[in-house]
Design a protein around this motif. Structure first.
Motif, mmCIF file in Angstrom:
data_model
loop_
_atom_site.group_PDB
_atom_site.id
_atom_site.type_symbol
_atom_site.label_atom_id
_atom_site.label_comp_id
_atom_site.label_asym_id
_atom_site.label_seq_id
_atom_site.Cartn_x
_atom_site.Cartn_y
_atom_site.Cartn_z
ATOM 1 N N ALA A 64 -13.472 6.204 2.043
ATOM 2 C CA ALA A 64 -14.058 6.610 0.769
ATOM 3 C C ALA A 64 -15.024 7.773 0.944
ATOM 4 C CB ALA A 64 -14.771 5.423 0.125
ATOM 5 N N PHE B 167 -12.721 0.979 4.819
ATOM 6 C CA PHE B 167 -12.641 1.591 3.495
ATOM 7 C C PHE B 167 -13.825 2.516 3.264
ATOM 8 C CE2 PHE B 167 -14.009 1.546 -0.975
ATOM 9 C CZ PHE B 167 -12.936 2.233 -1.526
ATOM 10 N N ARG B 168 -14.982 2.145 3.766
ATOM 11 C CA ARG B 168 -16.170 2.984 3.565
ATOM 12 C C ARG B 168 -15.981 4.360 4.182
ATOM 13 N NH1 ARG B 168 -22.343 1.612 5.598
ATOM 14 N NH2 ARG B 168 -23.254 3.623 5.068
ATOM 15 N N SER C 267 -6.386 3.730 -4.752
ATOM 16 C CA SER C 267 -6.497 3.197 -6.113
ATOM 17 C C SER C 267 -7.918 2.751 -6.444
ATOM 18 C CB SER C 267 -5.524 2.030 -6.304
ATOM 19 O OG SER C 267 -5.924 0.903 -5.540
ATOM 20 N N ARG C 268 -8.722 2.486 -5.419
ATOM 21 C CA ARG C 268 -10.108 2.053 -5.639
ATOM 22 C C ARG C 268 -11.056 3.229 -5.861
ATOM 23 N NH1 ARG C 268 -11.345 -1.970 -0.703
ATOM 24 N NH2 ARG C 268 -13.428 -1.923 -1.658
ATOM 25 N N LEU C 269 -10.566 4.448 -5.666
ATOM 26 C CA LEU C 269 -11.423 5.625 -5.763
ATOM 27 C C LEU C 269 -11.289 6.311 -7.116
ATOM 28 C CD1 LEU C 269 -10.735 7.196 -2.248
ATOM 29 C CD2 LEU C 269 -12.707 5.815 -2.928
ATOM 30 N N GLU C 270 -12.399 6.722 -7.659
ATOM 31 C CA GLU C 270 -12.384 7.466 -8.915
ATOM 32 C C GLU C 270 -11.865 8.880 -8.667
ATOM 33 O OE1 GLU C 270 -15.550 9.304 -12.170
ATOM 34 O OE2 GLU C 270 -16.231 7.927 -10.594
ATOM 35 N N ALA D 99 -3.765 1.089 -1.714
ATOM 36 C CA ALA D 99 -4.830 0.278 -2.301
ATOM 37 C C ALA D 99 -6.183 0.982 -2.175
ATOM 38 C CB ALA D 99 -4.881 -1.085 -1.618
ATOM 39 N N TYR D 100 -6.425 1.607 -1.023
ATOM 40 C CA TYR D 100 -7.675 2.345 -0.836
ATOM 41 C C TYR D 100 -7.813 3.453 -1.875
ATOM 42 C CZ TYR D 100 -9.096 0.373 3.730
ATOM 43 O OH TYR D 100 -9.535 -0.442 4.746
#
Length: 226
Positions: free
Chosen positions: A115, A111-112, A25-28, A22-23
């Motif tokens: 990321a 997550f931060r 998938s949130r990243l470009e 999930a992490y």
């Protein structure tokens, strides 16, 4: 358009593997191509699917992650590896660096934090695209992308990454939470969590109130000021 970085996730805990997926998938600029839970499956997946990046838990049921990296290097694989582990002893970190691990994430993390490191890795990787040679300044810049300088002005005894973990856990509780509840959610000790919550309260980011429930001893409740 630049192709996404193809990520293989290696994690034997299903819930943690889902969280990492999930992490990502949130990243470009990233795409998960597979998730495996053993060292043997990881070696097979690297050979068959040729990922760009392996997100590797170091403590697997059938092998240690760093031994797997040694096996990959001996076989001529230059796949990039990000270590994801609870191990933070000096020797483990030194060995990881010696094997070319590009980032090292200590569990638990927010997550931060994830990321930030993945974005740094993405910029590092893109810095080599369409280039046949690099100047010394180019090399310094790319290595600096992987190793950003951490802020030096944080309060003594307050680790930025732990603060992010506590902050994120409290943000997920719309009705606030006690130190015990946040500790249970993060896996940190109650004493540690309370210290970080008190830090947030002193900084004016968190409201602190006395919670009275039942006949037991009252406790402090912390609520994020939105």
């Amino acid at each position: 358009m630049t192709a996404p970085i193809r990520v293989l996730i290696v994690e034997d805990e299903p819930l943690t593997a889902e969280a990492h997926t999930a992490y990502v998938s949130r990243l470009e600029g990233f795409a998960v191509i597979d998730t495996v839970g053993t060292g043997r499956a990881m070696l097979a997946a690297v050979a068959a699917e040729r990922p760009d990046l392996v997100l590797l838990d170091l403590n697997l049921p059938d092998a240690h992650g760093l031994q797997l990296v040694r096996t990959l290097r001996a076989a001529g694989s230059a796949v990039d590896v990000v270590a994801v582990t609870a191990a933070h002893d000096v020797q483990a970190v030194r060995n990881a660096i010696a094997l070319g691990v590009v980032q090292y994430l200590v569990k638990p993390f927010s997550f931060r934090s994830f990321a930030d490191r993945m974005t740094s890795y993405r910029e590092f990787r893109r810095g080599f695209e369409d280039r046949r040679a690099l100047t010394q300044a180019d090399i310094d810049e790319r290595l600096g992308t992987l190793r950003p300088v951490a802020p030096a002005d944080h309060e003594k005894g307050i680790a930025p990454e732990t603060l992010e973990v506590v902050r994120d856990a409290l943000l997920q509780r719309s009705d606030g939470g006690s130190a015990s509840e946040v500790a249970e959610a993060t896996g940190l000790s109650r004493v540690t969590v309370r210290r970080y919550l008190e830090h947030l309260a002193a900084a004016g980011q968190v409201a602190k109130d006395v919670r009275h429930r039942g006949q037991g001893r009252p406790e402090y409740e912390y609520r994020w000021l939105r």
